[in-house]
Design an enzyme around this catalytic site. Structure first.
Site, PDB file in Angstrom:
ATOM      1  N   LYS A 123      18.742  25.059   1.231  1.00 27.02           N
ATOM      2  CA  LYS A 123      18.374  24.018   0.262  1.00 27.02           C
ATOM      3  C   LYS A 123      18.129  24.592  -1.124  1.00 27.02           C
ATOM      4  O   LYS A 123      18.371  23.923  -2.127  1.00 27.02           O
ATOM      5  CB  LYS A 123      17.128  23.263   0.721  1.00 27.02           C
ATOM      6  CG  LYS A 123      17.401  22.295   1.851  1.00 27.02           C
ATOM      7  CD  LYS A 123      16.295  21.247   1.924  1.00 27.02           C
ATOM      8  CE  LYS A 123      16.606  20.189   2.964  1.00 27.02           C
ATOM      9  NZ  LYS A 123      15.525  19.234   3.130  1.00 27.02           N
ATOM     10  N   LYS A 154      27.343  20.416   9.590  1.00 27.51           N
ATOM     11  CA  LYS A 154      26.604  19.318  10.247  1.00 27.51           C
ATOM     12  C   LYS A 154      26.708  18.037   9.418  1.00 27.51           C
ATOM     13  O   LYS A 154      26.822  18.092   8.190  1.00 27.51           O
ATOM     14  CB  LYS A 154      25.161  19.746  10.520  1.00 27.51           C
ATOM     15  CG  LYS A 154      24.174  19.387   9.496  1.00 27.51           C
ATOM     16  CD  LYS A 154      22.743  19.690   9.903  1.00 27.51           C
ATOM     17  CE  LYS A 154      21.912  19.421   8.636  1.00 27.51           C
ATOM     18  NZ  LYS A 154      20.504  19.432   8.750  1.00 27.51           N
ATOM     19  N   LYS A 174      23.373  13.591   5.010  1.00 27.42           N
ATOM     20  CA  LYS A 174      23.406  12.524   3.998  1.00 27.42           C
ATOM     21  C   LYS A 174      23.789  13.068   2.634  1.00 27.42           C
ATOM     22  O   LYS A 174      24.167  12.312   1.747  1.00 27.42           O
ATOM     23  CB  LYS A 174      22.067  11.793   3.949  1.00 27.42           C
ATOM     24  CG  LYS A 174      20.853  12.669   3.787  1.00 27.42           C
ATOM     25  CD  LYS A 174      19.585  11.889   4.163  1.00 27.42           C
ATOM     26  CE  LYS A 174      18.446  12.829   4.507  1.00 27.42           C
ATOM     27  NZ  LYS A 174      17.463  12.252   5.391  1.00 27.42           N
TER      28      LYS A 174
HETATM   29  P1  AMP Z   1      16.919  14.894   8.040  1.00 21.52           P
HETATM   30  O1  AMP Z   1      17.836  13.763   7.764  1.00 21.52           O
HETATM   31  O2  AMP Z   1      17.500  16.221   7.753  1.00 21.52           O
HETATM   32  O3  AMP Z   1      15.515  14.678   7.486  1.00 21.52           O
HETATM   33  O4  AMP Z   1      16.719  14.908   9.620  1.00 21.52           O
HETATM   34  C1  AMP Z   1      15.978  13.961  10.346  1.00 21.52           C
HETATM   35  C2  AMP Z   1      16.134  14.206  11.830  1.00 21.52           C
HETATM   36  O5  AMP Z   1      17.515  14.028  12.201  1.00 21.52           O
HETATM   37  C3  AMP Z   1      15.762  15.624  12.287  1.00 21.52           C
HETATM   38  O6  AMP Z   1      15.185  15.560  13.585  1.00 21.52           O
HETATM   39  C4  AMP Z   1      17.081  16.328  12.331  1.00 21.52           C
HETATM   40  O7  AMP Z   1      17.076  17.405  13.237  1.00 21.52           O
HETATM   41  C5  AMP Z   1      18.018  15.212  12.813  1.00 21.52           C
HETATM   42  N1  AMP Z   1      19.373  15.428  12.309  1.00 21.52           N
HETATM   43  C6  AMP Z   1      19.770  15.500  11.010  1.00 21.52           C
HETATM   44  N2  AMP Z   1      21.112  15.712  10.920  1.00 21.52           N
HETATM   45  C7  AMP Z   1      21.565  15.775  12.203  1.00 21.52           C
HETATM   46  C8  AMP Z   1      22.860  15.964  12.789  1.00 21.52           C
HETATM   47  N3  AMP Z   1      23.942  16.118  12.040  1.00 21.52           N
HETATM   48  N4  AMP Z   1      22.958  15.963  14.139  1.00 21.52           N
HETATM   49  C9  AMP Z   1      21.865  15.782  14.919  1.00 21.52           C
HETATM   50  N5  AMP Z   1      20.623  15.616  14.436  1.00 21.52           N
HETATM   51  C10 AMP Z   1      20.456  15.592  13.101  1.00 21.52           C
END
Ligand code: AMP
Ligand code: TRP
Length: 338
Positions: A117, A201, A204
């Site tokens: 990040k 991965k 967003k």
């Molecule tokens: P974030 O959007 O990064 O705040 O992630 C929120 C939750 O979604 C966390 O538990 C992440 O581990 C999960 N997460 C985010 N991106 C992925 C992805 N591509 N695949 C699976 N889990 C995800």
């Protein structure tokens, strides 16, 4: 989980920093729904984490409602689980400071999410971004949560939470005061990849809008994104072993498996030997069937921010009732005046 004797509790959080997508749903939110009847669950919208990178104040409130609405639309019941915003419970910040004095610089230096990040110019990253995993440990441990459902990318942060809990218990001779929280990562959907690159991965912040299916995408948009997903020219293999060197194919089969409740092998028993011309429309139909109703409910809830505000305020009060006694005890353990 060491000799910790307290109740089993679940805590997880998502940052209000953008739209919820299929990866968030399969990696995290869907598990929140499944766990709510098994454990005492706390689901947080981590607005204090979100501001570790710049958030427009005018948008932050709406983004907070968006995450709360996603939890509800996916099926989290606010009467069963506690849904709240992190900044609404002061004890998170208080415990984070104390944990900042427990965690070691060397531990944080190893965190790969900070490196990703912060990018090349880490001198310009906020101090909050660096100490972000310490706040995450406080989120979990202020509820003495024993289980934390997250996607695969959070594994390292969960290990740090365990290290902080163990060092706190050890340094202050508070044997088994804090649990060593267990990540709940396994299962289909723990790591959903970009539709444009099977080695990155789904995120967003991906610059390509076709990389990511958002929960609020209309059915035609979902179908278009799946249709445009990157693939290779070969037909699908007959068994999961054949996906090993085909990241894009593996990702699409994985999404189908996660949404249908089948294994990769079961999906390939049906589609093996067929081309993507057959598989992609079937996948698009399945994603639309499972995601579009959640997206529609999410939008309906977002149109009623007063209701969402009420859910979060009520949740914050219930959460504080658990967090406040923990922070009071921590202060006593540390030697602060009480
Ligand atoms: P974030 O959007 O990064 O705040 O992630 C929120 C939750 O979604 C966390 O538990 C992440 O581990 C999960 N997460 C985010 N991106 C992925 C992805 N591509 N695949 C699976 N889990 C995800
Ligand atoms: N770091 C997590 C993410 O990026 C969000 C988060 C903050 C979290 N606090 C948490 C997840 C506590 C689980 C438990 O996804």
């Amino acid at each position: 989980m060491s000799g910790y004797q307290g109740p089993m509790r679940v805590l997880s959080g998502i940052q209000p920093s953008g739209g919820m997508h299929l990866g968030n749903y399969l990696g995290a939110i869907r598990k929140f729904v499944d766990l709510q009847h098994e454990y005492e669950c706390y689901y947080c919208v981590v607005d204090m984490h979100a501001i570790t990178t710049w958030q427009d104040p005018a948008k932050l409130r709406d983004q907070t409602f968006h995450i709360a609405a996603s939890y509800l639309a996916a099926g989290v019941d606010p009467k069963v689980a506690t849904i709240f915003h992190q900044s609404g419970v002061r004890a998170h910040a208080e415990l984070a400071w104390i944990f900042n004095c427990v965690a070691r610089l060397g531990w944080l230096d190893r965190m790969t999410q900070f490196k990703d990040k912060a990018g090349k110019d880490k001198e310009r990253a906020s101090v909050g971004l660096y100490t972000y995993p310490v706040l995450q440990a406080a989120d979990i441990l202020v509820y003495k949560a024993t289980h934390v459902p997250v996607g695969e990318d959070q594994k390292q942060h969960l290990e740090l939470s365990r290290d902080i809990a163990a060092k706190f218990n050890h340094d202050f001779k508070a044997l088994d005061f804090l649990p060593l929280p267990e990540p709940l990562i396994k299962g289909p959907g723990a790591r959903i990849m970009s539709l444009r690159d099977g080695t990155a991965k789904m995120s967003k912040s991906d610059p390509s809008e076709n990389a990511c299916v958002f929960l609020t995408d209309e059915p035609d948009v979902i179908a278009r994104k799946i249709k445009k997903a990157k693939t290779d020219p070969n037909p699908l293999p007959e068994a999961a072993a054949g996906l090993a060197v085909r990241p894009e194919a593996a990702n699409l089969v994985g999404i189908y498996a996660a949404l249908s409740g089948k294994s990769d092998d079961e999906v390939l028993a049906e589609f093996g030997g067929q081309g993507f011309g057959v598989f992609k429309p079937a996948l698009a139909d399945l994603v639309v069937e499972k995601i579009a109703p959640i997206g529609a409910e999410l939008k309906r809830l977002e149109a009623d921010p007063d209701f969402l505000q009420g859910v979060l305020a009520d949740g914050a009060e219930r959460a504080a009732a658990i967090a406040d006694p923990t922070i009071a005890k921590v202060k006593e353990i540390v030697g602060f005046l009480v």
